[in-house]
Write an enzyme that holds these catalytic residues in place. Structure first.
Site, PDB file in Angstrom:
ATOM      1  N   PHE A 150       0.864  -1.177   0.000  1.00 48.47           N
ATOM      2  CA  PHE A 150       0.000   0.000   0.000  1.00 48.47           C
ATOM      3  C   PHE A 150       0.901   1.228   0.000  1.00 48.47           C
ATOM      4  O   PHE A 150       1.559   1.532   0.989  1.00 48.47           O
ATOM      5  CB  PHE A 150      -0.937   0.051   1.203  1.00 48.47           C
ATOM      6  CG  PHE A 150      -1.844   1.251   1.146  1.00 48.47           C
ATOM      7  CD1 PHE A 150      -3.006   1.219   0.407  1.00 48.47           C
ATOM      8  CD2 PHE A 150      -1.504   2.422   1.805  1.00 48.47           C
ATOM      9  CE1 PHE A 150      -3.826   2.337   0.317  1.00 48.47           C
ATOM     10  CE2 PHE A 150      -2.322   3.545   1.717  1.00 48.47           C
ATOM     11  CZ  PHE A 150      -3.478   3.503   0.972  1.00 48.47           C
ATOM     12  N   ASP A 235       9.666   2.750   1.619  1.00 50.66           N
ATOM     13  CA  ASP A 235       8.479   3.523   1.967  1.00 50.66           C
ATOM     14  C   ASP A 235       8.267   3.386   3.473  1.00 50.66           C
ATOM     15  O   ASP A 235       7.712   2.407   3.951  1.00 50.66           O
ATOM     16  CB  ASP A 235       7.266   3.004   1.192  1.00 50.66           C
ATOM     17  CG  ASP A 235       5.984   3.767   1.510  1.00 50.66           C
ATOM     18  OD1 ASP A 235       5.954   4.487   2.531  1.00 50.66           O
ATOM     19  OD2 ASP A 235       5.005   3.620   0.752  1.00 50.66           O
ATOM     20  N   LYS A 264       3.096  11.183   6.984  1.00 44.14           N
ATOM     21  CA  LYS A 264       2.260  10.966   8.158  1.00 44.14           C
ATOM     22  C   LYS A 264       2.803  11.648   9.410  1.00 44.14           C
ATOM     23  O   LYS A 264       2.563  12.822   9.621  1.00 44.14           O
ATOM     24  CB  LYS A 264       2.005   9.479   8.366  1.00 44.14           C
ATOM     25  CG  LYS A 264       1.185   8.860   7.221  1.00 44.14           C
ATOM     26  CD  LYS A 264       0.648   7.518   7.560  1.00 44.14           C
ATOM     27  CE  LYS A 264      -0.075   6.872   6.374  1.00 44.14           C
ATOM     28  NZ  LYS A 264      -1.247   7.615   5.909  1.00 44.14           N
TER      29      LYS A 264
END
Length: 424
Positions: A150, A235, A264
């Site tokens: 994801f 990532d 984030k």
């Protein structure tokens, strides 16, 4: 520790949800909780019920809601200047970038806003490097990714997703990506070749259910990328910045990627902020006009981001993640066989597989919300826990008690005999 939600006093909740549903596109399916206030690890809804937040904004809230140092940095900057665009310099971007580069041990920082933007930027940078440094023929560069990934929901990113829900109805898809199984070094080694620009992976797969690779996998990825002259792009948008008990999840395996993708928690739960970090030999290839963002590197985000890096620089939050992770793992392991079939964890981050004969993940999340605990389901009967790193041990133990009670109720319900058929 929490006021339970009762049907009789959810008037404001129902009204707020009704207003949303009348005008919002339905690209999310949230639980019926309408948050109005938050502090630390706890949130309060519009009807006054309190919940322990064990999702933490998919790790965007690693430092909790309203961390005083982060709020102070934001307030101070709000009174000065919030946006100039990169058409001009601002006095906050340089100090932020210098501290972030030092934290990651990289030369350069390219600031963006969202995680998906960071991934898209990483793709562009890897392709540019492949053509200018590796010598891949024009338009032939490929990027290897892992199944179950994801990385976001843009059209390019869903082009290499293996989630049918993310892809269906959004083609045609962007070429140039090769998908291999996660945590499978022979499969990876078989496809990395003279056209491979990069291997793009999550050191821990979050959306897949907190899938932690076997010991040696990340070191193997590093070896293959080095031997085949490909970039290792990590990532760490969810796994980075303290979540796994180290600043970056790659540190757990003792490896250094060529490129970090961050987001984030970098914005402290206050502003969208992401970044691509690499050495000058990679990010130095970009020239003016080839990539950018109106809000990327804005002074408000830079001020908050610098405060986030300062928090991480103490090591306190990495240590808190390790301690909370130990509490989380001890409590969850004790439930295996009593409604839980498997647990995977990395620091203060856990994926919990619920026995599908008992309930779906969505059902468990709804039942926990009724007891004042917020978690998120994924892929059927799996739920995820990612407490803010400001949560206490007692907070977590109380939440685990609530999960234990929910599972006991599910087991009792499943054990009840069904209606006796009168037919033959």
């Amino acid at each position: 520790m929490s006021i339970r939600t009762e049907a009789a006093d959810r008037t404001r909740t129902r009204a707020a949800i009704s207003r949303e549903e009348a005008v919002l596109a339905h690209n999310y399916h949230p639980l019926p909780v309408v948050v109005a206030e938050a502090a630390g690890a706890w949130v309060t809804d519009v009807d006054g019920h309190r919940y322990l937040d064990l999702l933490a904004g998919y790790s965007a809230l690693n430092f909790g809601h309203g961390h005083p140092r982060l709020l102070a940095a934001a307030r101070e900057q709000l009174a000065k200047v919030t946006l100039t665009s990169r058409a001009f310099h601002n006095d906050r971007l340089g100090p932020f970038a210098a501290k972030l580069a030092a934290l990651a041990g990289m030369d350069l920082v390219l600031p963006m806003n969202t995680g998906a933007e960071a991934v898209e930027t990483g793709v562009k940078v890897a392709r540019r490097w492949a053509y200018e440094v590796k010598g891949v023929p024009a338009d032939r560069a490929t990027i290897v990714v892992a199944a179950g990934n994801f990385h976001g929901r843009t059209t390019t990113i869903v082009s290499f997703s293996t989630d049918p829900q993310a892809r269906a109805g959004f083609g045609p898809f962007t070429p140039g990506f090769t998908v291999v199984p996660y945590d499978d070094l022979p499969a990876l080694e078989a496809v990395v070749d003279e056209h491979t620009a990069a291997v793009l992976i999550e050191p821990v797969q979050g959306e897949a259910g907190v899938v932690v690779p076997a010991d040696g996998y990340l070191a193997g990825v590093r070896r293959i990328c080095t031997e085949r002259q490909a970039l290792f792009v990590a990532d760490e948008i969810q796994s980075g910045l303290g979540r796994t008990g180290t600043t970056f999840a790659c540190e757990r395996a003792g490896v250094r990627p060529d490129v970090y993708l961050l987001g984030k928690a970098l914005g402290g739960g206050i502003v969208p902020l992401s970044a691509v970090l690499a050495d000058r030999a990679v990010l130095g290839l970009l020239q003016p006009g080839e990539h950018g963002s109106t809000f990327g590197g804005n002074p408000l985000a830079a001020a908050v981001g610098e405060a986030v890096v300062d928090l991480l620089g103490t090591g306190e939050y990495q240590a808190r993640a390790r301690r909370l992770g130990a509490v989380l793992r001890e409590g969850l392991d004790a439930m295996i066989g009593d409604g839980v079939t498997a647990v995977r964890s990395a620091g203060a981050w856990a994926g919990i597989d619920i026995d599908p004969a008992l309930a779906t993940g969505r059902h468990i999340c709804a039942a926990l919300a009724g007891r004042g605990v917020l978690v998120k389901d994924t892929h059927g009967s799996t739920i995820r826990m990612a407490p803010p790193l400001v949560a206490t041990d007692d907070d977590l133990r109380w939440a685990l008690d609530q999960l234990r009670e929910v599972l006991a109720t599910c087991r009792a319900t499943a054990a009840r005999p069904g209606p006796v058929s009168a037919g033959g």
